[in-house]
Design a protein around this motif. Structure first.
Motif, short mmCIF file in Angstrom:
data_model
loop_
_atom_site.label_atom_id
_atom_site.label_comp_id
_atom_site.label_asym_id
_atom_site.label_seq_id
_atom_site.Cartn_x
_atom_site.Cartn_y
_atom_site.Cartn_z
N GLN A 277 -14.46 -5.76 51.73
CA GLN A 277 -13.24 -5.99 50.97
C GLN A 277 -12.12 -5.13 51.58
O GLN A 277 -12.28 -3.93 51.77
N GLY A 278 -10.99 -5.77 51.87
CA GLY A 278 -9.88 -5.03 52.44
C GLY A 278 -9.17 -5.82 53.51
O GLY A 278 -9.22 -7.06 53.55
N VAL A 279 -8.50 -5.11 54.42
CA VAL A 279 -7.73 -5.73 55.51
C VAL A 279 -8.15 -5.08 56.82
O VAL A 279 -8.13 -3.86 56.94
N GLN B 250 -7.38 -14.22 53.61
CA GLN B 250 -6.50 -13.97 52.49
C GLN B 250 -6.17 -15.31 51.82
O GLN B 250 -5.45 -16.13 52.40
N THR C 249 -9.41 -11.21 58.88
CA THR C 249 -9.21 -10.98 57.45
C THR C 249 -8.86 -12.31 56.80
O THR C 249 -7.96 -13.02 57.26
N TYR D 10 -13.20 -9.36 56.84
CA TYR D 10 -12.61 -8.77 55.64
C TYR D 10 -12.11 -9.86 54.69
O TYR D 10 -11.64 -10.92 55.13
N SER E 195 -9.32 -10.01 51.71
CA SER E 195 -8.25 -9.29 51.03
C SER E 195 -8.07 -9.89 49.63
O SER E 195 -7.15 -10.67 49.38
N THR F 236 -8.76 -15.95 45.30
CA THR F 236 -10.02 -15.51 45.90
C THR F 236 -11.18 -15.93 45.00
O THR F 236 -11.25 -15.54 43.84
N SER G 256 -5.16 -12.46 60.50
CA SER G 256 -5.50 -12.96 59.18
C SER G 256 -5.62 -14.48 59.21
O SER G 256 -4.94 -15.15 59.99
N TYR H 33 -9.19 -5.89 43.82
CA TYR H 33 -8.42 -5.40 44.96
C TYR H 33 -7.43 -6.48 45.33
O TYR H 33 -7.76 -7.67 45.36
N GLY H 34 -6.20 -6.10 45.62
CA GLY H 34 -5.25 -7.07 46.13
C GLY H 34 -4.11 -7.37 45.19
O GLY H 34 -3.77 -6.58 44.31
N TRP I 215 0.23 -4.40 43.20
CA TRP I 215 -0.75 -4.35 44.28
C TRP I 215 -1.80 -3.34 43.88
O TRP I 215 -1.49 -2.21 43.51
#
Length: 475
Positions: A38-40, A141, A139, A165, A167, A145, A45, A347-348, A288
């Protein structure tokens, strides 16, 4: 700004622990193997703007609003859509510096969500695996999600043996956050019993009719909502004077008929509640949520939404001009709610919608209405404005999403009519941005962002744009 006491902070942490204890999948659903995180990441992307996984929005398969996520792209990124629009892609390159973005089209005739089409196709997995191997990571996005997003990351990661990843939030907390009933219960537990309008769950047609009738006896209007739909799409607003004396059997049949007409498929519970009166405005808190190890949730803007029709359909927004103390209260309460969501695996990007209701004293009442656990019609242009102007937060912005009746305007005609107003990434930091291709054969659905030095200037720019677009004939 309200400062949270240690007792309040502890209470939020304790609440999150209790929710995880009752539903471990809130955090365990993050486990998609060793190659998904999980993340960037540092690589490019893959942006997916498909909204069709939201209940009642399967018709969005024909929408061009999916292109909005392309405004978040950086050079070298990739965008997946159902329908390619070469004129809009040319606009992104020529005006906004997004020429080095690759667009991919899935099967436009399929009703299967875009991310599901991607992760169940060996060809698409090969395509994105090659990108991840060449660039070191990828990533994903998505507008929303879901488990499909995470499975796509898993399939690419297992093939490449590289970290992919996502995001966005875990699948379970994404589902819960976007459920208006779940969110209402969470807000009341965090803020207090008056954090939302009176909100109840109905688990069958007879219970729905009974609650509507009972609530109608004490209020002017009742609302029935399909809780996992978005915004106004699943709202049925009822005048109490028309339903409070209706026989329950007739009321039950009427409600079922209206809900089925929306596309509802007999999924319970549904939300039955009070439609607030004396509403001053409809603010939203744009947030965020980083990983909890990287800090607290950030409120990146308070916006006032413009809505129309009896169901309160979104037609635009602008930065809030509410008094500072009211905005501080909105920020403080939104941050508390977001802090619990963060502990539950969120997250996000996220936004919280509210209404302000007039009271007998000077202080308006805040009622939280829903959580948009996804990107949206405010957060995408807000973030895009920061990217395009290099200012975070961007200077004054205003957004419109409106259907203009009459003739259909194609992308090139739209650009022609807006000449002189359009923002270009050539050092200029003010102007209009077209957020998605114009659509709708019965008119023109326009989605525009105005970026200006002051809020009145941004609003005036949009009024000028709509006036130009609404005129018949050429400039």
């Amino acid at each position: 700004m309200t400062i949270l006491s240690p007792a309040e902070q502890c209470s939020d942490e304790t609440l999150a622990e209790a929710l995880i204890h009752d539903e471990p999948a809130l955090v365990s659903s993050l486990d998609f193997g060793p190659f998904v995180r999980q993340g960037v990441g540092a690589g490019p992307s893959l942006l997916i703007g498909d909204p069709s996984e939201i209940t009642l929005l399967s018709s969005a398969t024909a929408s061009r609003l999916e292109y909005r996520m392309a405004l978040l792209a950086r050079p070298g990124d990739h965008v997946m859509v159902r329908h390619r629009d070469p004129d809009f892609e040319a606009y992104l390159g020529a005006y906004l510096g997004l020429a080095d973005v690759t667009f991919h089209k899935v099967n436009p005739k399929s009703l299967v969500p875009v991310t599901q089409q991607a992760w169940t196709s060996a060809n698409w997995i090969d395509t994105f695996a090659a990108i991840a191997e060449r660039r070191g990571s990828l990533t994903i996005q998505s507008y929303l999600t879901t488990g499909h997003t995470w499975r796509l990351a898993q399939a690419i990661g297992e093939q490449t043996r590289r970290v992919i990843y996502v995001s966005g939030p875990s699948p379970r907390i994404s589902q819960r956050a976007n459920d208006k009933l779940w969110f209402a219960g969470l807000a009341r537990r965090i803020i207090g019993k008056d954090a939302t309008p009176p909100t109840l769950s109905a688990y069958g047609p007879a219970a729905t009719a009974g609650l509507v009738r009972r609530i109608s006896k004490g209020v002017d209007q009742v609302i029935v909502k399909i809780p996992d739909s978005a915004g106004s799409a699943g709202n049925l607003r009822l005048d109490s004077s028309l339903v409070r004396h209706t026989p329950l059997a007739d009321l039950r049949r009427f409600l079922l008929s209206r809900l089925h007409a929306m596309g509802w498929q007999d999924n319970y519970p549904v939300l039955v509640g009070v439609w607030d009166k004396d509403v001053i405005c409809s603010p939203s808190a744009q947030l965020w949520l980083p990983h909890i190890s990287e800090g607290k949730p950030r409120v990146e803007g308070i916006f006032e939404q413009r809505v129309q029709t009896s169901a309160a359909a979104f037609v635009g927004a602008a930065r809030s001009t509410l008094p500072g103390e009211v905005q501080d209260q909105l920020r403080a309460q939104a941050t508390r709610i977001a802090s619990v969501l963060q502990r539950l695996g969120y997250y996000g990007r996220c936004s919280l919608d509210a209404v302000l209701c007039r009271t007998k004293n000077a202080t308006p009442m805040i009622h939280w209405i829903e959580c948009n656990g996804r990107w949206g019609g405010v957060s995408i242009p807000m973030t895009a404005a920061s990217h395009l102007t290099g200012q975070s937060p961007a200077i004054a912005i205003s957004i419109v999403q409106e259907n203009l009746p009459g003739q259909y305007l194609g992308m090139n005609e739209l650009l022609h009519r807006l000449q002189g107003l359009l923002l270009r990434t050539d050092g200029r930091t003010t102007g209009l941005v077209v957020l998605s291709p114009p659509a709708n054969p019965n008119g023109t659905l326009v989605n525009l962002l105005a970026v200006a030095e002051t809020q009145p200037a941004a609003d005036d720019m949009l009024r000028t744009a709509i006036s130009r677009l609404a005129r018949s004939g050429q400039l």
